[in-house]
Design a protein around this motif. Structure first.
Motif, PDB file in Angstrom:
ATOM      1  N   ILE A 164      39.508  22.496  46.320  1.00  0.00           N
ATOM      2  CA  ILE A 164      39.359  23.119  47.638  1.00  0.00           C
ATOM      3  C   ILE A 164      38.381  24.290  47.579  1.00  0.00           C
ATOM      4  O   ILE A 164      38.232  24.957  46.556  1.00  0.00           O
ATOM      5  CB  ILE A 164      40.707  23.592  48.220  1.00  0.00           C
ATOM      6  N   THR A 165      37.710  24.498  48.701  1.00  0.00           N
ATOM      7  CA  THR A 165      36.795  25.619  48.857  1.00  0.00           C
ATOM      8  C   THR A 165      37.181  26.384  50.108  1.00  0.00           C
ATOM      9  O   THR A 165      37.448  25.779  51.149  1.00  0.00           O
ATOM     10  CB  THR A 165      35.335  25.132  48.993  1.00  0.00           C
ATOM     11  N   ILE A 166      37.231  27.682  50.010  1.00  0.00           N
ATOM     12  CA  ILE A 166      37.545  28.533  51.166  1.00  0.00           C
ATOM     13  C   ILE A 166      36.303  29.340  51.511  1.00  0.00           C
ATOM     14  O   ILE A 166      35.765  30.077  50.676  1.00  0.00           O
ATOM     15  CB  ILE A 166      38.722  29.484  50.882  1.00  0.00           C
ATOM     16  N   LYS A 167      35.823  29.187  52.724  1.00  0.00           N
ATOM     17  CA  LYS A 167      34.667  29.926  53.219  1.00  0.00           C
ATOM     18  C   LYS A 167      35.102  30.742  54.437  1.00  0.00           C
ATOM     19  O   LYS A 167      35.851  30.244  55.265  1.00  0.00           O
ATOM     20  CB  LYS A 167      33.532  28.965  53.590  1.00  0.00           C
ATOM     21  N   PHE A 220      38.777  26.537  44.357  1.00  0.00           N
ATOM     22  CA  PHE A 220      39.919  26.237  43.496  1.00  0.00           C
ATOM     23  C   PHE A 220      39.720  24.848  42.896  1.00  0.00           C
ATOM     24  O   PHE A 220      39.481  23.891  43.637  1.00  0.00           O
ATOM     25  CB  PHE A 220      41.231  26.252  44.288  1.00  0.00           C
ATOM     26  N   LYS A 221      39.827  24.742  41.591  1.00  0.00           N
ATOM     27  CA  LYS A 221      39.691  23.451  40.938  1.00  0.00           C
ATOM     28  C   LYS A 221      40.928  23.137  40.100  1.00  0.00           C
ATOM     29  O   LYS A 221      41.470  24.013  39.432  1.00  0.00           O
ATOM     30  CB  LYS A 221      38.454  23.421  40.040  1.00  0.00           C
ATOM     31  N   ALA A 242      30.886  32.698  44.810  1.00  0.00           N
ATOM     32  CA  ALA A 242      32.245  32.244  45.095  1.00  0.00           C
ATOM     33  C   ALA A 242      33.053  32.336  43.822  1.00  0.00           C
ATOM     34  O   ALA A 242      32.581  32.007  42.742  1.00  0.00           O
ATOM     35  CB  ALA A 242      32.236  30.807  45.604  1.00  0.00           C
ATOM     36  N   GLU A 243      34.251  32.789  43.951  1.00  0.00           N
ATOM     37  CA  GLU A 243      35.129  32.894  42.790  1.00  0.00           C
ATOM     38  C   GLU A 243      35.747  31.531  42.519  1.00  0.00           C
ATOM     39  O   GLU A 243      36.298  30.906  43.409  1.00  0.00           O
ATOM     40  CB  GLU A 243      36.229  33.923  43.063  1.00  0.00           C
ATOM     41  N   GLU A 244      35.637  31.090  41.306  1.00  0.00           N
ATOM     42  CA  GLU A 244      36.186  29.796  40.925  1.00  0.00           C
ATOM     43  C   GLU A 244      37.432  30.018  40.076  1.00  0.00           C
ATOM     44  O   GLU A 244      37.368  30.624  39.015  1.00  0.00           O
ATOM     45  CB  GLU A 244      35.167  28.980  40.126  1.00  0.00           C
ATOM     46  N   ARG A 245      38.557  29.555  40.547  1.00  0.00           N
ATOM     47  CA  ARG A 245      39.808  29.703  39.819  1.00  0.00           C
ATOM     48  C   ARG A 245      40.317  28.323  39.433  1.00  0.00           C
ATOM     49  O   ARG A 245      40.390  27.433  40.266  1.00  0.00           O
ATOM     50  CB  ARG A 245      40.866  30.397  40.682  1.00  0.00           C
ATOM     51  N   ILE A 246      40.678  28.148  38.216  1.00  0.00           N
ATOM     52  CA  ILE A 246      41.201  26.871  37.758  1.00  0.00           C
ATOM     53  C   ILE A 246      42.716  26.890  37.929  1.00  0.00           C
ATOM     54  O   ILE A 246      43.420  27.711  37.335  1.00  0.00           O
ATOM     55  CB  ILE A 246      40.847  26.623  36.284  1.00  0.00           C
ATOM     56  N   LEU A 247      43.231  25.983  38.757  1.00  0.00           N
ATOM     57  CA  LEU A 247      44.671  25.902  38.965  1.00  0.00           C
ATOM     58  C   LEU A 247      45.328  25.396  37.689  1.00  0.00           C
ATOM     59  O   LEU A 247      44.959  24.355  37.157  1.00  0.00           O
ATOM     60  CB  LEU A 247      44.981  24.950  40.123  1.00  0.00           C
ATOM     61  N   GLN A 248      46.282  26.125  37.201  1.00  0.00           N
ATOM     62  CA  GLN A 248      46.943  25.753  35.953  1.00  0.00           C
ATOM     63  C   GLN A 248      48.051  24.747  36.218  1.00  0.00           C
ATOM     64  O   GLN A 248      48.932  24.968  37.052  1.00  0.00           O
ATOM     65  CB  GLN A 248      47.518  26.996  35.275  1.00  0.00           C
TER      66      GLN A 248
END
Length: 467
Positions: free
Chosen positions: A351-354, A404-405, A38-44
């Protein structure tokens, strides 16, 4: 999926996506099992907090939530404390111990509202007092931050909305997830069709502790005098002094709204923000007393089912609500938005998108009736199927799961108060205004009505009225 044209007011926070890393993703559903990454993107988070001008606040109700709200509010530059009101003498003493003996304190909230040096008030009282104090504060020209639920009774909703409009003052309700970066991103992804057509939302807010179940410590000096009991019950039926009703008020219908008004409303507020919904049309709830049999008359385990209509804002979907105060999970807060092509799972502010996407071709063979036919029929129908559908059309399409974190240390509570004070300073609209607050409160309160009456409640989400 029906697209929403209104841009989220916090969309600007989500424009920058940081460097990515890869983490393992596990699915809570067998149908969504994915052994990939899963791609983890840090919300800025880019929001700058500036003090353009001073805002002086008063706090009405200095219990647990009043302490937390004030602490967060004072983190916003330019916000100053001008006074605190509480009925219990011990909390008045506590306020002076914290902020000095010169702090204005009172046991009569109207004295605080009469002060010209107070611009805004935080209403953190028992639920049954929310509407009356809000109306009095708006009439005195104060901006209002009112803890959820905005009202104790559905009948109080429209008068508060009208008073808010008439006053020209900012009214924001205190469900902080409405200001969350993660929720704003979930809203954006849902509107973009990331999980296909929404059809169900499962929302859970479980706990497993005495304090989480509202069994707060009761002071040894609690009595009718130290709590100003006569004032406390001024808006209720007359009752003999009961320390539990004063300090554990959420657990008693005479003064509080139970798990529906405390936690269902967080789930409703978040769901309404993400889906852009005005609310459900039918509401049903059931509950039980499983563990905390301490005299309370509001259940410690409660579930609700709500039907949301097909409308301009969204497709029809069903919402299930759950609160369990003796949950073996240890406690959890989850909103799962389930669509035809995947799931958005909101846990706290992350949030996690599956994804799970059906193939274009219909199923054929396997656990199917085909094998029950004659061999000649099976052969003929297999040939027909092979001629109509290519191997590619029979495959499930795949999309990477994404997590997304929000940045470490991020606080939606601080964001919520920042939005409130920004609105006072700039005149911009808040998201969780009186109308939004009532549209979350009314279905929550209707759950209590359904529980006690054992009936389905019919609600008009546009007119905001019981049918």
């Amino acid at each position: 999926m029906k697209n929403n044209n209104d841009a989220a007011s916090r969309r600007r926070f989500l424009q920058q996506i940081g460097a990515t890393t890869l983490i393992s993703a596990t699915s809570p559903f067998a149908s969504l099992a994915n052994q990939g990454k899963a791609e983890e993107r840090i919300l800025q988070y880019n929001k700058k907090i500036t003090a353009n001008d001073k805002i002086r606040i008063g706090v009405i109700g200095y219990g647990v939530q009043g302490h937390f709200d004030l602490s967060t509010a004072l983190k916003v530059p330019g916000v100053e404390l001008a006074g605190i009101c509480d009925l219990y003498t011990g909390r008045i003493e506590n306020a002076k111990e914290q902020f000095g003996k010169d702090l204005f304190t009172t046991r009569n909230y109207k004295e605080l509202l009469d002060r010209p040096d107070i611009d805004a008030v935080l209403i953190c009282t028992t639920d049954c007092w929310h509407a009356r104090i809000t109306l009095d504060a708006l009439a005195k020209g104060k901006h209002v931050y009112c803890e959820k639920p905005m009202v104790y009774k559905i009948s109080e909703g429209h008068p508060v909305i009208e008073a808010s409009k008439k006053s020209g003052k900012v009214l924001q309700v205190g469900s902080q997830r409405v200001s969350s970066l993660g929720y704003a991103k979930a809203k954006e992804l849902l509107a973009a069709g990331e999980i296909g057509k929404l059809n169900m939302v499962n929302a859970v807010y479980d706990r497993q502790s005495s304090i989480g179940s509202w069994e707060y410590t009761i002071p040894k000096d609690a009595d009718a005098m130290t709590t100003n009991w006569d004032k406390f019950i001024e808006v209720t039926e007359k009752m003999a002094f009961d320390a539990k009703k004063f300090f554990w008020w959420r657990a008693f219908k005479e003064v509080g709204t139970g798990v529906a008004g405390d936690l269902f409303i967080h789930l409703l507020s978040g769901t309404h923000l993400i889906t852009n919904s005005k609310g459900p049309e039918t509401i049903f709830s059931t509950g039980q007393f499983s563990y905390w049999k301490d005299g309370r008359n509001m259940p410690d385990v409660m579930s609700g089912v709500m039907q949301y209509p097909d409308c301009a804002e969204h497709d029809a979907f069903q919402l299930t609500l759950q609160v369990n105060f003796i949950s073996g999970t240890g406690g959890q807060e989850i909103i799962r938005l389930i669509g035809s092509e995947g799931v958005i799972e909101v846990m706290g502010n992350n949030i996690t998108i599956k994804h799970s996407i059906m193939p274009e071709a219909p199923g054929f063979g396997g656990y199917d009736s085909l094998f029950t036919f004659s061999k000649s029929m099976q052969t003929e129908m297999q040939a027909d199927y092979d001629a109509k559908w290519t191997p590619e059309q029979r495959k499930r399409k795949t999309k990477d799961d994404i997590v997304f974190k929000v940045p470490a240390g991020y606080s939606d509570h601080l964001d919520h108060f920042t939005n409130f004070f920004d609105a006072i300073r700039t005149g911009k609209q808040v998201v969780e205004d009186a109308t939004f607050g009532f549209r979350a409160a009314a279905p929550a309160l209707a759950c209590n009505e359904s529980y006690f009456s054992k009936k389905i409640i019919q609600w008009d989400p546009v007119k905001m009225k019981l049918k």
